[in-house]
Design an enzyme around this catalytic site. Structure first.
Site, PDB file in Angstrom:
ATOM      1  N   SER A  54       0.811  -1.224   0.000  1.00 42.29           N
ATOM      2  CA  SER A  54       0.000   0.000   0.000  1.00 42.29           C
ATOM      3  C   SER A  54       0.843   1.271   0.000  1.00 42.29           C
ATOM      4  CB  SER A  54      -0.949   0.009   1.199  1.00 42.29           C
ATOM      5  OG  SER A  54      -0.246  -0.280   2.387  1.00 42.29           O
ATOM      6  N   ASP A 276      -3.914   5.832  11.717  1.00 42.75           N
ATOM      7  CA  ASP A 276      -3.003   5.365  10.663  1.00 42.75           C
ATOM      8  C   ASP A 276      -1.741   6.229  10.678  1.00 42.75           C
ATOM      9  OD1 ASP A 276      -1.643   4.651   8.382  1.00 42.75           O
ATOM     10  OD2 ASP A 276      -3.361   4.786   7.035  1.00 42.75           O
ATOM     11  N   HIS A 279       0.635   5.132   6.553  1.00 43.62           N
ATOM     12  CA  HIS A 279       0.431   5.718   5.224  1.00 43.62           C
ATOM     13  C   HIS A 279       0.538   7.239   5.327  1.00 43.62           C
ATOM     14  CE1 HIS A 279      -1.590   1.744   5.133  1.00 43.62           C
ATOM     15  NE2 HIS A 279      -0.923   1.668   4.003  1.00 43.62           N
TER      16      HIS A 279
END
Length: 299
Positions: A54, A276, A279
């Site tokens: 990702s 998160d 990311h």
């Protein structure tokens, strides 16, 4: 406003906008300003592929949006699938691909369950071969533990089938298999090969002397040019494997400049209710990674 951003990366609802305003500049040289139209003209008819997890998605969407902002009226074809997604800028014939494979090496379904095979790359690798630019990345998933988090039940290491092993050792073996695949299969007269480098996380505030904090609520980068928490062990593995290859692979050395950006993650604005810190918001830090890619391709 970019039509290609996933909702978990657009950080919608984040009240501070300061993270959008920082730009990065090396201290002993200047890098060219990114020009999406010039990129499309230079690579007209060519194919660019990001291969990895990702964080590859993060960089792929960043590049897609940077180019789109230069040519907002250009007709595009956008296909989002697993494992292969693509975005084509039609009048230039330039396609940006994303191939999702978190470990680069194979995971196969066998009688015992999902097996991470450290010695083989077969699933999907034929798709990578004829690209003009390849940008590989892996690391993020090698540390995941537990049935739900990791992508496998067993590891095949040579002739042994085992439940677990030292993850850095596993990463080293998997990356070595990838390096051998590149050396045997990539035609360097056609293809430029990059390794995206190790992207850091900011879950442990003790790394920057705030032991009770995470990336949540961080509004400023760290100052200076060194990260208090030091280097990541995966960085030296990547460096060692790349230096052993006969194919010239350009390392986009993004680790330290990304470690300093503890403010640049989605944190609680990723939309899934969690925090998160691995990311990155878009627009944001991955745009810098693509500026470096653009500079390397311009040399």
């Amino acid at each position: 406003m970019c039509p290609f951003i996933d909702s978990e990366l657009n950080c919608f609802g984040r009240p501070d906008k300061q993270f959008l305003k920082y730009s990065w500049q090396p201290d002993s040289c200047s890098i060219p300003r990114f020009d999406g139209q010039a990129f499309l003209n230079k690579w007209r008819g060519k194919r660019v592929m990001f291969v990895g997890d990702s964080l590859s998605l993060n960089m792929w969407e960043s590049l897609a949006c940077m180019i789109h902002s230069s040519v907002p009226d250009s007709k595009t074809t956008f296909i989002k699938r697993t494992p292969l997604s693509s975005l084509t800028f039609q009048e230039y014939g330039v396609t940006l691909y994303l191939y999702r494979t978190p470990y680069l090496v194979d995971i196969s379904k066998e009688d015992v369950g999902r097996v991470l095979n450290l010695g083989t790359i077969e699933g999907g690798a034929d798709v990578w071969k004829d690209m003009d630019i390849l940008v590989f990345n892996s690391w993020h998933w090698w540390l995941h533990k537990g049935v739900q988090s990791q992508g496998w039940d067993f590891i095949r290491n040579g002739s042994s089938l085992i439940r677990d092993m030292d993850r850095l050792d596993a990463f080293n073996k998997g990356l070595t298999t990838w390096a051998q695949w590149v050396d045997q299969n990539v035609n360097i007269s056609q293809t430029r090969v990059f390794f995206q480098g190790i992207s850091p996380t900011h879950y442990m505030g003790r790394e920057w002397n705030e032991p009770r904090k995470t990336c949540n609520g961080q509004m400023q980068p760290l100052t200076g040019s060194t990260y208090p928490g030091g280097s990541l062990p995966a960085v030296s593995i990547v460096s060692r494997v790349l230096s052993s290859m006969k194919t010239p692979v350009y390392l986009l050395d993004i680790t330290t400049l990304s470690q300093l950006r503890k403010d640049a993650h989605p944190s609680t604005y990723g939309g899934d209710g969690g925090t998160d810190c691995s990311h990155w918001c878009l627009p944001g830090l991955p745009d810098t990674w693509n500026q470096l890619l653009y500079a390397a391709l311009s040399m």
